[in-house]
Motif scaffolding. Structure first.
Motif, PDB file in Angstrom:
ATOM      1  N   LYS A  15       0.826  -1.208   0.000  1.00 32.82           N
ATOM      2  CA  LYS A  15       0.000   0.000   0.000  1.00 32.82           C
ATOM      3  C   LYS A  15       0.861   1.259   0.000  1.00 32.82           C
ATOM      4  CE  LYS A  15      -3.979  -2.246   2.158  1.00 32.82           C
ATOM      5  NZ  LYS A  15      -4.983  -1.957   1.118  1.00 32.82           N
ATOM      6  N   LYS A  16       1.963   1.242   0.740  1.00 28.91           N
ATOM      7  CA  LYS A  16       2.863   2.394   0.702  1.00 28.91           C
ATOM      8  C   LYS A  16       3.439   2.597  -0.698  1.00 28.91           C
ATOM      9  CE  LYS A  16       4.452   2.649   5.523  1.00 28.91           C
ATOM     10  NZ  LYS A  16       5.613   2.512   6.438  1.00 28.91           N
ATOM     11  N   LEU A  17       3.641   1.504  -1.416  1.00 26.08           N
ATOM     12  CA  LEU A  17       4.158   1.589  -2.780  1.00 26.08           C
ATOM     13  C   LEU A  17       3.074   1.932  -3.801  1.00 26.08           C
ATOM     14  CD1 LEU A  17       6.615  -1.463  -2.928  1.00 26.08           C
ATOM     15  CD2 LEU A  17       7.217   0.956  -3.105  1.00 26.08           C
ATOM     16  N   GLU A  18       1.825   2.027  -3.337  1.00 23.32           N
ATOM     17  CA  GLU A  18       0.697   2.289  -4.240  1.00 23.32           C
ATOM     18  C   GLU A  18       0.655   1.241  -5.352  1.00 23.32           C
ATOM     19  OE1 GLU A  18       1.222   6.333  -5.538  1.00 23.32           O
ATOM     20  OE2 GLU A  18       0.763   7.159  -3.557  1.00 23.32           O
ATOM     21  N   LEU A  19       0.909  -0.007  -4.961  1.00 22.71           N
ATOM     22  CA  LEU A  19       0.993  -1.103  -5.924  1.00 22.71           C
ATOM     23  C   LEU A  19      -0.386  -1.401  -6.503  1.00 22.71           C
ATOM     24  CD1 LEU A  19       3.383  -2.892  -6.848  1.00 22.71           C
ATOM     25  CD2 LEU A  19       2.580  -4.616  -5.221  1.00 22.71           C
ATOM     26  N   LYS A  20      -0.445  -1.617  -7.809  1.00 17.90           N
ATOM     27  CA  LYS A  20      -1.722  -1.867  -8.482  1.00 17.90           C
ATOM     28  C   LYS A  20      -1.529  -2.916  -9.568  1.00 17.90           C
ATOM     29  CE  LYS A  20      -1.090   2.053 -11.641  1.00 17.90           C
ATOM     30  NZ  LYS A  20       0.284   2.342 -11.191  1.00 17.90           N
ATOM     31  N   PRO A  21      -2.625  -3.503 -10.051  1.00 23.92           N
ATOM     32  CA  PRO A  21      -2.511  -4.536 -11.084  1.00 23.92           C
ATOM     33  C   PRO A  21      -1.723  -4.042 -12.298  1.00 23.92           C
ATOM     34  CG  PRO A  21      -4.737  -4.502 -10.207  1.00 23.92           C
ATOM     35  CD  PRO A  21      -4.031  -3.316  -9.612  1.00 23.92           C
ATOM     36  N   GLY A  22      -0.831  -4.905 -12.766  1.00 22.68           N
ATOM     37  CA  GLY A  22      -0.021  -4.578 -13.932  1.00 22.68           C
ATOM     38  C   GLY A  22       1.306  -3.929 -13.612  1.00 22.68           C
ATOM     39  N   ASP A  23       1.504  -3.467 -12.369  1.00 22.79           N
ATOM     40  CA  ASP A  23       2.789  -2.876 -11.993  1.00 22.79           C
ATOM     41  C   ASP A  23       3.895  -3.925 -12.049  1.00 22.79           C
ATOM     42  OD1 ASP A  23       1.947  -0.315 -11.581  1.00 22.79           O
ATOM     43  OD2 ASP A  23       1.974  -0.393  -9.392  1.00 22.79           O
ATOM     44  N   ARG A  24       5.076  -3.488 -12.445  1.00 23.19           N
ATOM     45  CA  ARG A  24       6.261  -4.337 -12.388  1.00 23.19           C
ATOM     46  C   ARG A  24       7.030  -3.983 -11.121  1.00 23.19           C
ATOM     47  NH1 ARG A  24      10.091  -3.784 -15.725  1.00 23.19           N
ATOM     48  NH2 ARG A  24      10.675  -5.983 -15.929  1.00 23.19           N
ATOM     49  N   LEU A  25       7.238  -4.990 -10.261  1.00 30.14           N
ATOM     50  CA  LEU A  25       7.891  -4.799  -8.969  1.00 30.14           C
ATOM     51  C   LEU A  25       9.215  -5.548  -8.949  1.00 30.14           C
ATOM     52  CD1 LEU A  25       7.977  -4.062  -5.876  1.00 30.14           C
ATOM     53  CD2 LEU A  25       6.726  -6.206  -5.486  1.00 30.14           C
ATOM     54  N   LEU A  26      10.277  -4.860  -8.547  1.00 32.74           N
ATOM     55  CA  LEU A  26      11.572  -5.491  -8.309  1.00 32.74           C
ATOM     56  C   LEU A  26      11.735  -5.677  -6.807  1.00 32.74           C
ATOM     57  CD1 LEU A  26      14.401  -6.456  -9.234  1.00 32.74           C
ATOM     58  CD2 LEU A  26      15.169  -4.072  -9.006  1.00 32.74           C
ATOM     59  N   ASP A  27      11.907  -6.919  -6.373  1.00 33.47           N
ATOM     60  CA  ASP A  27      12.072  -7.257  -4.958  1.00 33.47           C
ATOM     61  C   ASP A  27      13.544  -7.611  -4.738  1.00 33.47           C
ATOM     62  OD1 ASP A  27      11.880  -8.097  -2.357  1.00 33.47           O
ATOM     63  OD2 ASP A  27      10.417  -9.684  -2.720  1.00 33.47           O
ATOM     64  N   PRO A  69      12.805  -0.728 -16.954  1.00 28.49           N
ATOM     65  CA  PRO A  69      12.574  -0.035 -15.671  1.00 28.49           C
ATOM     66  C   PRO A  69      11.327  -0.562 -14.963  1.00 28.49           C
ATOM     67  CG  PRO A  69      13.125   1.530 -17.395  1.00 28.49           C
ATOM     68  CD  PRO A  69      12.918   0.210 -18.082  1.00 28.49           C
ATOM     69  N   PHE A  70      11.354  -0.486 -13.642  1.00 25.38           N
ATOM     70  CA  PHE A  70      10.257  -0.998 -12.822  1.00 25.38           C
ATOM     71  C   PHE A  70       9.391   0.148 -12.316  1.00 25.38           C
ATOM     72  CE2 PHE A  70      13.323  -4.382 -12.811  1.00 25.38           C
ATOM     73  CZ  PHE A  70      12.559  -5.538 -12.796  1.00 25.38           C
ATOM     74  N   ASP A  71       8.104  -0.169 -12.115  1.00 22.64           N
ATOM     75  CA  ASP A  71       7.193   0.810 -11.531  1.00 22.64           C
ATOM     76  C   ASP A  71       7.457   0.968 -10.038  1.00 22.64           C
ATOM     77  OD1 ASP A  71       5.493   1.142 -13.973  1.00 22.64           O
ATOM     78  OD2 ASP A  71       5.126  -0.993 -13.598  1.00 22.64           O
ATOM     79  N   LYS A  72       7.839  -0.133  -9.394  1.00 26.09           N
ATOM     80  CA  LYS A  72       8.065  -0.119  -7.952  1.00 26.09           C
ATOM     81  C   LYS A  72       9.276  -0.994  -7.628  1.00 26.09           C
ATOM     82  CE  LYS A  72       4.360   2.248  -7.926  1.00 26.09           C
ATOM     83  NZ  LYS A  72       2.998   1.750  -7.814  1.00 26.09           N
ATOM     84  N   VAL A  73       9.990  -0.616  -6.579  1.00 28.56           N
ATOM     85  CA  VAL A  73      11.124  -1.396  -6.080  1.00 28.56           C
ATOM     86  C   VAL A  73      10.964  -1.520  -4.567  1.00 28.56           C
ATOM     87  CG1 VAL A  73      13.629  -1.485  -5.754  1.00 28.56           C
ATOM     88  CG2 VAL A  73      12.687  -0.637  -7.916  1.00 28.56           C
ATOM     89  N   ALA A  74      11.233  -2.700  -4.031  1.00 31.93           N
ATOM     90  CA  ALA A  74      11.205  -2.908  -2.581  1.00 31.93           C
ATOM     91  C   ALA A  74      12.461  -3.655  -2.161  1.00 31.93           C
ATOM     92  CB  ALA A  74       9.965  -3.697  -2.168  1.00 31.93           C
ATOM     93  N   SER A  75      12.980  -3.290  -1.008  1.00 24.69           N
ATOM     94  CA  SER A  75      14.102  -4.010  -0.411  1.00 24.69           C
ATOM     95  C   SER A  75      13.821  -4.136   1.078  1.00 24.69           C
ATOM     96  CB  SER A  75      15.421  -3.271  -0.650  1.00 24.69           C
ATOM     97  OG  SER A  75      16.497  -3.987  -0.077  1.00 24.69           O
ATOM     98  N   ILE A  76      13.528  -5.357   1.517  1.00 24.37           N
ATOM     99  CA  ILE A  76      13.134  -5.606   2.905  1.00 24.37           C
ATOM    100  C   ILE A  76      14.206  -6.447   3.590  1.00 24.37           C
ATOM    101  CG2 ILE A  76      11.400  -6.657   4.408  1.00 24.37           C
ATOM    102  CD1 ILE A  76       9.316  -6.111   2.321  1.00 24.37           C
ATOM    103  N   GLY A  77      14.877  -5.868   4.582  1.00 21.22           N
ATOM    104  CA  GLY A  77      15.836  -6.613   5.378  1.00 21.22           C
ATOM    105  C   GLY A  77      17.098  -7.001   4.640  1.00 21.22           C
ATOM    106  N   MET A  78      17.465  -6.242   3.620  1.00 28.20           N
ATOM    107  CA  MET A  78      18.681  -6.538   2.859  1.00 28.20           C
ATOM    108  C   MET A  78      19.729  -5.451   3.009  1.00 28.20           C
ATOM    109  SD  MET A  78      20.048  -5.308  -0.204  1.00 28.20           S
ATOM    110  CE  MET A  78      21.377  -5.832  -1.259  1.00 28.20           C
TER     111      MET A  78
END
Length: 401
Positions: A150-162, A221-230
């Protein structure tokens, strides 16, 4: 041998006693331990516990008291010399280089997966849960994962890099509940194999890759990127390299979420036992260091702190592990029990002392034009609010506030 006066002064300042009768006092079974503790500090403390040199009923409270009083400073010349050499080594060498990062993957994340399955529960999320409204570990982890989306405003079709995807907890929620197409990277072969097997029918692509190798993959390029605990494994010498790599992966209007342990103060001091046995080369940023690394590359849109939630998470992990131990011990060995107990409960003490912090930052590129509005849950119902994908599947209208 007599207990060295320097040790007595340090533990006395923390109101911790050797062979006292309170739950947080140490019960010492081997007298040579005192000299080893004086010379090598936290390394001797952890190794001594694993060997059975001492016991403590309330280990996390003991660690918290020692940290609050500053007893983790070197008490003897040998410890001070080691600390100086380590600082010089960090300046000259790069303890978080690509080769070293792969060593971390083999050392910690590639241990028997049954340990993590028993400890982490169904979410398989190996990072701090979000306990704002949760009453158990599973809910806290699901709340954290949905909060990230939700903080990333993630929505259907978004490309996410984890980046640093672990066992795929975020990738699972992002793809199944938010309709995102996920590319996940890890330095652990075991984690990558787990994700491929577990989520073979979902739009998740996983690879064994260090973040510095991302340009070689020629990804769009990605719409959203997340890095958790890395980020704890990046190191201050590599901060700007990391942030620039994340910036280069993002669309101009994209968002990044960084979830990391932080240090309450700027210090080059590390816990020698953790650095030796758990996370070689791990370095925790202070707020000042984190901002310095970001400056001129990514902008801070939001910063939330919930470090005390990590103590609850670690204690829950220990409870799960202890319950599972009767079936694990046949294959893993009795020594591992004390090793893992010290790891989890000493870390719980670190967060109880508040020297350890937990931060979630939402970041954006400098050329982003859209306004970002921070999100904080206000009630239990928020946790179960329909995601964009859930709402689309049910025909409901859904928006992200």
């Amino acid at each position: 041998m007599a207990i060295p006066a320097t040790l007595l002064a340090a533990t006395g300042a923390a109101d911790v006693q050797f062979n006292g009768d309170r739950p947080w006092d140490l019960q010492v079974h081997r007298r040579q331990f005192y000299g080893e503790l004086l010379r090598t500090g936290s390394l001797a403390l952890g190794d001594g516990y694993v060997r059975g040199d001492w016991d403590c009923d309330h280990l996390s409270e003991m660690i918290s008291r020692l940290l609050k009083s500053g007893a983790n400073r070197p008490l003897a010349l040998q410890g001070r010399l080691f600390e100086s050499i380590q600082w010089l080594s960090d300046q000259i060498l790069n303890p978080q280089g690509i080769t070293q990062s792969l060593r971390v993957g083999r050392r910690h994340y590639d241990i028997d997966p049954r340990v993590y399955e028993a400890m982490l529960g169904p979410s398989m999320a190996y990072s701090c849960g979000y306990w704002r409204h949760a009453t158990n570990l599973d809910d806290a982890q699901e709340a954290k994962l949905h909060l990230v989306c939700k903080k990333l405003e993630l929505k259907p079709g978004d490309r996410l890099l984890d980046v640093g995807c672990g066992w795929g907890a975020l990738a699972r929620v992002a793809s199944q509940h938010y309709g995102a197409e996920v590319v996940a990277i890890t330095i652990s072969n075991r984690q990558a194999s787990y994700i491929r097997e577990k989520f073979s029918d979902t739009p998740i692509t996983v690879g064994v890759c260090d973040y510095r190798s991302l340009p070689q993959l020629n990804l769009e390029p990605f719409d959203k990127v997340a890095s958790i605990g890395m980020f704890e494994h990046v190191g201050r010498r590599n901060d700007r390299t990391f942030h620039q790599a994340m910036n280069d992966c993002l669309n101009p209007e994209g968002l990044m979420l960084l979830h990391t342990i932080g240090s309450a103060s700027t210090t080059h001091r590390t816990d020698r036992w953790i650095d030796t046995h758990i996370f070689p080369g791990g370095r925790l940023p202070s707020a000042m260091q984190l901002c310095k690394g970001l400056e001129g590359i990514l902008l801070i849109e939001d910063w939330e702190s919930f470090g005390q939630d990590y103590e609850r998470t670690l204690l829950s992990w220990w409870e799960n592990f202890e319950l599972a131990w009767p079936r694990l011990c046949q294959e893993i060995g009795q020594d591992f029990y004390r090793f893992w107990r010290y790891y989890l409960l000493s870390c719980a003490g670190y967060f109880r002392s508040r020297q350890g912090q937990l931060w979630q930052l939402v970041l954006s590129r400098a050329d982003r034009q859209s306004t970002y509005r921070s999100i904080r849950p206000s009630s239990d119902e928020w946790i179960s609010t329909s995601s964009p994908q859930d709402a689309a599947d049910s025909g409901q209208e859904c928006c992200i506030n």
